[in-house]
Scaffold this active site. Structure first.
Site: not given
Lengths: 145, 166
Positions: B90-91
């Site tokens: 999750c970036i």
């Protein structure tokens, strides 16, 4: 109310994603007359993370998209003639060949017309410098007045 | 049309990475017949808790790449604030621009169509070294990282050891 997104001009067609592919292999003749607005089912992106066929867009989204198409058409375009410094489209990583259609953004970044127009329909920013294209366009308009 | 374009771009990147490998990771396809599914091996960055590890991850590209970002999932266990417990990364650069309902991310930190396997993996490597705990995907890992560094270190060391055995 008329739907200006349906205007079949050559320029608009290039912006309609997947508009030329048949709908899921269904034979329309088996289904009776197709419902209006579904014949070619172009898909639009009222926001970058939202995909919707034209007939499901709200009026507000239709206006937004029509404005976006108008703005994109105001951006200069041309053909690659080998004289520009830029040699490669950073979106497709392909080298420009003589005759390729190019789009010039106000920030001076250059891309293949097809590559950048699809992106600009989703996000109106230059992928290289993240400059919002509309802000730069407005500055250009102000400057010319 | 979109499909041909994305496949061509991914083939170009694969060819380039085969010819000129980049330090820090290696990349290939999960199945030679499917250009949209990549398997990568990320080397734990030196001078970080992840040093010594070899972390396997998969990248799943959409047919309309590069207009949309791929999804990335670690197959190896990685204890990290920005990797959820299923391995999903999750970036912000893997998030599409647009309406960010939580308001955590600036538009210029999100997906751009000029991102490649290389730029994505370099971002992920930098994320391993430098977690962002403002919007954690693994809340427990973020809590460890913030409040209990010794515990965080221990859990990461366990992942590093496990990755060496895989």
């Amino acid at each position: 109310m008329g739907n200006c997104l349906k205007s079949p001009t050559a320029d608009d067609i290039s912006l309609l994603r997947g508009g030329d592919s048949p709908v899921d292999g269904q034979d329309p003749t088996l289904l009776g007359p197709p419902p209006p607005y579904q014949e070619s089912a172009p898909v639009y992106h009222p926001a970058p993370n939202i995909s919707r066929p034209a007939h499901l867009l709200t009026e507000e989204e239709q206006i937004k998209i029509a404005q976006r198409i108008g703005l994109i058409q105001h951006l200069p375009c041309g053909e690659y003639d080998g004289s520009k410094k830029a040699r490669e489209c950073v979106i497709c990583m392909g080298e420009f060949s003589i005759g390729d259609k190019l789009r010039y953004l106000p920030c001076m970044h250059i891309y293949h017309k097809d590559c950048i127009d699809d992106w600009l329909m989703r996000s109106f920013t230059c992928p290289s410098c993240m400059e919002p294209v509309d802000a730069a366009l407005l500055t250009t308009f102000d400057g010319s007045n | 049309m979109a499909q041909e374009r994305s496949a061509l771009l991914l083939h170009r990147q694969l060819g380039e990475l085969m010819k000129n490998p980049v330090e820090g990771f290696s990349a290939g396809l999960i199945d030679d017949d499917d250009i949209y599914k990549w398997e990568v091996l990320i080397i734990g960055p030196p001078d970080t808790l992840f040093e010594g590890g070899f972390f396997k991850a998969h990248l799943y590209f959409p047919k309309d790449y590069p207009l949309k970002p791929p999804k990335m999932k670690f197959i190896s266990d990685v204890w990290h604030p920005n990797i959820d417990k299923n391995g999903d990364v999750c970036i912000s650069i893997l998030h599409e621009p647009g309406d960010d309902k939580y308001g955590y991310e600036k538009a210029n930190e999100r997906w751009l169509p000029i991102h490649t396997v290389e730029t994505i993996l370099l971002s992920v490597i930098s994320m391993l070294a430098d977690p962002n705990d403002e919007s954690p995907a693994n809340v427990d890992a973020a809590k460890d990282w913030r409040e209990n560094p010794a515990e965080f270190k221990k859990k990461v060391a366990r992942c590093v050891r496990k990755s060496q055995e895989e």
